[in-house]
Design a protein around this motif. Structure first.
Motif, mmCIF file in Angstrom:
data_model
loop_
_atom_site.group_PDB
_atom_site.id
_atom_site.type_symbol
_atom_site.label_atom_id
_atom_site.label_comp_id
_atom_site.label_asym_id
_atom_site.label_seq_id
_atom_site.Cartn_x
_atom_site.Cartn_y
_atom_site.Cartn_z
ATOM 1 N N SER A 120 -8.347 0.902 0.377
ATOM 2 C CA SER A 120 -7.033 0.666 0.963
ATOM 3 C C SER A 120 -6.013 0.276 -0.102
ATOM 4 O O SER A 120 -4.883 0.767 -0.110
ATOM 5 C CB SER A 120 -7.122 -0.428 2.034
ATOM 6 O OG SER A 120 -5.857 -0.701 2.578
ATOM 7 N N THR A 121 -6.413 -0.607 -1.010
ATOM 8 C CA THR A 121 -5.507 -1.063 -2.060
ATOM 9 C C THR A 121 -5.201 0.062 -3.038
ATOM 10 O O THR A 121 -4.041 0.243 -3.443
ATOM 11 C CB THR A 121 -6.102 -2.278 -2.795
ATOM 12 O OG1 THR A 121 -6.370 -3.303 -1.821
ATOM 13 C CG2 THR A 121 -5.152 -2.818 -3.847
ATOM 14 N N LEU A 122 -6.188 0.832 -3.407
ATOM 15 C CA LEU A 122 -5.962 1.959 -4.304
ATOM 16 C C LEU A 122 -5.020 2.974 -3.651
ATOM 17 O O LEU A 122 -4.113 3.503 -4.303
ATOM 18 C CB LEU A 122 -7.291 2.613 -4.696
ATOM 19 C CG LEU A 122 -7.225 3.759 -5.694
ATOM 20 C CD1 LEU A 122 -6.536 3.335 -6.993
ATOM 21 C CD2 LEU A 122 -8.635 4.271 -5.985
ATOM 22 N N SER A 123 -5.186 3.219 -2.366
ATOM 23 C CA SER A 123 -4.296 4.124 -1.652
ATOM 24 C C SER A 123 -2.869 3.570 -1.633
ATOM 25 O O SER A 123 -1.895 4.297 -1.874
ATOM 26 C CB SER A 123 -4.809 4.346 -0.224
ATOM 27 O OG SER A 123 -3.935 5.167 0.507
ATOM 28 N N HIS A 124 -2.740 2.287 -1.354
ATOM 29 C CA HIS A 124 -1.427 1.642 -1.314
ATOM 30 C C HIS A 124 -0.724 1.742 -2.676
ATOM 31 O O HIS A 124 0.455 2.111 -2.755
ATOM 32 C CB HIS A 124 -1.601 0.173 -0.898
ATOM 33 C CG HIS A 124 -0.345 -0.619 -0.928
ATOM 34 N ND1 HIS A 124 0.472 -0.754 0.168
ATOM 35 C CD2 HIS A 124 0.239 -1.331 -1.924
ATOM 36 C CE1 HIS A 124 1.516 -1.513 -0.161
ATOM 37 N NE2 HIS A 124 1.392 -1.887 -1.428
ATOM 38 N N GLU A 125 -1.444 1.429 -3.737
ATOM 39 C CA GLU A 125 -0.847 1.491 -5.067
ATOM 40 C C GLU A 125 -0.555 2.934 -5.481
ATOM 41 O O GLU A 125 0.436 3.198 -6.166
ATOM 42 C CB GLU A 125 -1.737 0.789 -6.094
ATOM 43 C CG GLU A 125 -1.961 -0.693 -5.817
ATOM 44 C CD GLU A 125 -0.691 -1.505 -5.620
ATOM 45 O OE1 GLU A 125 0.358 -1.170 -6.211
ATOM 46 O OE2 GLU A 125 -0.739 -2.503 -4.858
ATOM 47 N N THR A 126 -1.369 3.872 -5.047
ATOM 48 C CA THR A 126 -1.096 5.290 -5.286
ATOM 49 C C THR A 126 0.193 5.701 -4.583
ATOM 50 O O THR A 126 0.982 6.488 -5.121
ATOM 51 C CB THR A 126 -2.284 6.161 -4.834
ATOM 52 O OG1 THR A 126 -3.448 5.767 -5.570
ATOM 53 C CG2 THR A 126 -2.021 7.637 -5.045
ATOM 54 N N ALA A 127 0.421 5.157 -3.399
ATOM 55 C CA ALA A 127 1.674 5.441 -2.684
ATOM 56 C C ALA A 127 2.868 4.944 -3.498
ATOM 57 O O ALA A 127 3.892 5.635 -3.587
ATOM 58 C CB ALA A 127 1.654 4.804 -1.300
ATOM 59 N N HIS A 128 2.754 3.755 -4.094
ATOM 60 C CA HIS A 128 3.834 3.276 -4.966
ATOM 61 C C HIS A 128 4.074 4.282 -6.098
ATOM 62 O O HIS A 128 5.222 4.578 -6.446
ATOM 63 C CB HIS A 128 3.484 1.916 -5.582
ATOM 64 C CG HIS A 128 3.693 0.754 -4.669
ATOM 65 N ND1 HIS A 128 4.912 0.441 -4.110
ATOM 66 C CD2 HIS A 128 2.819 -0.198 -4.237
ATOM 67 C CE1 HIS A 128 4.792 -0.655 -3.371
ATOM 68 N NE2 HIS A 128 3.531 -1.052 -3.424
ATOM 69 N N ALA A 129 2.995 4.807 -6.672
ATOM 70 C CA ALA A 129 3.124 5.777 -7.769
ATOM 71 C C ALA A 129 3.840 7.042 -7.297
ATOM 72 O O ALA A 129 4.767 7.530 -7.955
ATOM 73 C CB ALA A 129 1.750 6.114 -8.341
ATOM 74 N N VAL A 130 3.420 7.571 -6.171
ATOM 75 C CA VAL A 130 4.032 8.792 -5.636
ATOM 76 C C VAL A 130 5.508 8.569 -5.323
ATOM 77 O O VAL A 130 6.348 9.450 -5.558
ATOM 78 C CB VAL A 130 3.265 9.271 -4.379
ATOM 79 C CG1 VAL A 130 4.040 10.325 -3.612
ATOM 80 C CG2 VAL A 130 1.888 9.795 -4.764
ATOM 81 N N LEU A 131 5.832 7.391 -4.827
ATOM 82 C CA LEU A 131 7.212 7.079 -4.458
ATOM 83 C C LEU A 131 8.070 6.650 -5.652
ATOM 84 O O LEU A 131 9.279 6.452 -5.506
ATOM 85 C CB LEU A 131 7.222 5.994 -3.375
ATOM 86 C CG LEU A 131 6.592 6.414 -2.042
ATOM 87 C CD1 LEU A 131 6.390 5.209 -1.136
ATOM 88 C CD2 LEU A 131 7.433 7.489 -1.362
ATOM 89 N N GLY A 132 7.444 6.487 -6.814
ATOM 90 C CA GLY A 132 8.186 6.120 -8.014
ATOM 91 C C GLY A 132 8.698 4.695 -8.017
ATOM 92 O O GLY A 132 9.732 4.402 -8.621
ATOM 93 N N HIS A 133 7.988 3.807 -7.361
ATOM 94 C CA HIS A 133 8.424 2.414 -7.260
ATOM 95 C C HIS A 133 8.209 1.644 -8.563
ATOM 96 O O HIS A 133 7.189 1.800 -9.221
ATOM 97 C CB HIS A 133 7.674 1.701 -6.147
ATOM 98 C CG HIS A 133 8.044 2.175 -4.788
ATOM 99 N ND1 HIS A 133 7.292 1.879 -3.674
ATOM 100 C CD2 HIS A 133 9.090 2.914 -4.339
ATOM 101 C CE1 HIS A 133 7.848 2.422 -2.606
ATOM 102 N NE2 HIS A 133 8.938 3.059 -2.981
ATOM 103 N N ALA A 134 9.166 0.802 -8.871
ATOM 104 C CA ALA A 134 9.056 -0.136 -9.987
ATOM 105 C C ALA A 134 9.435 -1.506 -9.450
ATOM 106 O O ALA A 134 10.390 -1.633 -8.687
ATOM 107 C CB ALA A 134 9.991 0.260 -11.125
ATOM 108 N N GLY A 135 8.684 -2.517 -9.824
ATOM 109 C CA GLY A 135 8.995 -3.855 -9.334
ATOM 110 C C GLY A 135 8.539 -4.050 -7.905
ATOM 111 O O GLY A 135 7.671 -3.332 -7.407
ATOM 112 N N TYR A 136 9.149 -5.022 -7.241
ATOM 113 C CA TYR A 136 8.756 -5.373 -5.882
ATOM 114 C C TYR A 136 9.986 -5.519 -5.007
ATOM 115 O O TYR A 136 10.980 -6.119 -5.405
ATOM 116 C CB TYR A 136 7.989 -6.704 -5.861
ATOM 117 C CG TYR A 136 7.793 -7.228 -4.456
ATOM 118 C CD1 TYR A 136 6.727 -6.783 -3.694
ATOM 119 C CD2 TYR A 136 8.690 -8.107 -3.889
ATOM 120 C CE1 TYR A 136 6.554 -7.227 -2.389
ATOM 121 C CE2 TYR A 136 8.529 -8.563 -2.587
ATOM 122 C CZ TYR A 136 7.463 -8.118 -1.844
ATOM 123 O OH TYR A 136 7.306 -8.546 -0.550
ATOM 124 N N SER A 137 9.888 -4.984 -3.798
ATOM 125 C CA SER A 137 10.868 -5.264 -2.748
ATOM 126 C C SER A 137 10.162 -5.062 -1.409
ATOM 127 O O SER A 137 9.243 -4.238 -1.304
ATOM 128 C CB SER A 137 12.090 -4.356 -2.848
ATOM 129 O OG SER A 137 11.808 -3.075 -2.325
#
Length: 129
Positions: free
Chosen positions: A46-63
């Motif tokens: 679940s965590t790997l999928s979640h962090e992969t989603a951040h990668a796909v979405l190009g997220h930097a930082g936290y919001s």
């Protein structure tokens, strides 16, 4: 589906002791996903999928907005709609439904938010509490 995306974008995945009891983190600059050591298999997936989603979405930082987007995209990869629909007719709690679908309850809640927003209709199951 998630595994296909992970193999396509190929982030570097490492284990690291993360601050604030985080299970995972994504670094856009180094294209690295860090996972807390000793996560249970379902937590790790679940965590790997979640962090992969951040990668796909190009997220930097936290919001909060980025977290919700990553949660919902990840849930859409981990949960098959037909299985969700069938299981939701049988199981009355997020925990029971998550156990049946081999995901975390947080994935169920994220999937429900996604369904409500994208389908603009009531789903057959509403989480308790």
């Amino acid at each position: 589906m998630f595994e296909e995306i992970l193999s396509r974008i190929r982030p570097r995945v490492i284990e690291a002791n993360l601050p604030n009891n985080l299970w995972g983190a994504y670094d856009l600059v180094t294209h690295t996903i860090a996972l807390r050591p000793r996560l249970a298999p379902i937590q790790r997936r679940s965590t790997l999928s979640h962090e992969t989603a951040h990668a796909v979405l190009g997220h930097a930082g936290y919001s909060p907005r980025q977290e919700r987007a990553a949660e919902e995209l990840s849930a859409s990869w981990l949960i098959q709609h037909d299985q969700f629909t069938q299981a939701s007719l049988i199981y009355g709690t997020a925990t029971a439904l998550a156990n049946e679908l081999d995901v975390l309850p947080r994935d169920i809640h994220a999937y429900m938010r996604l369904l409500k927003r994208t389908q603009k209709q009531e789903t057959p199951w509403q989480p308790e509490g």
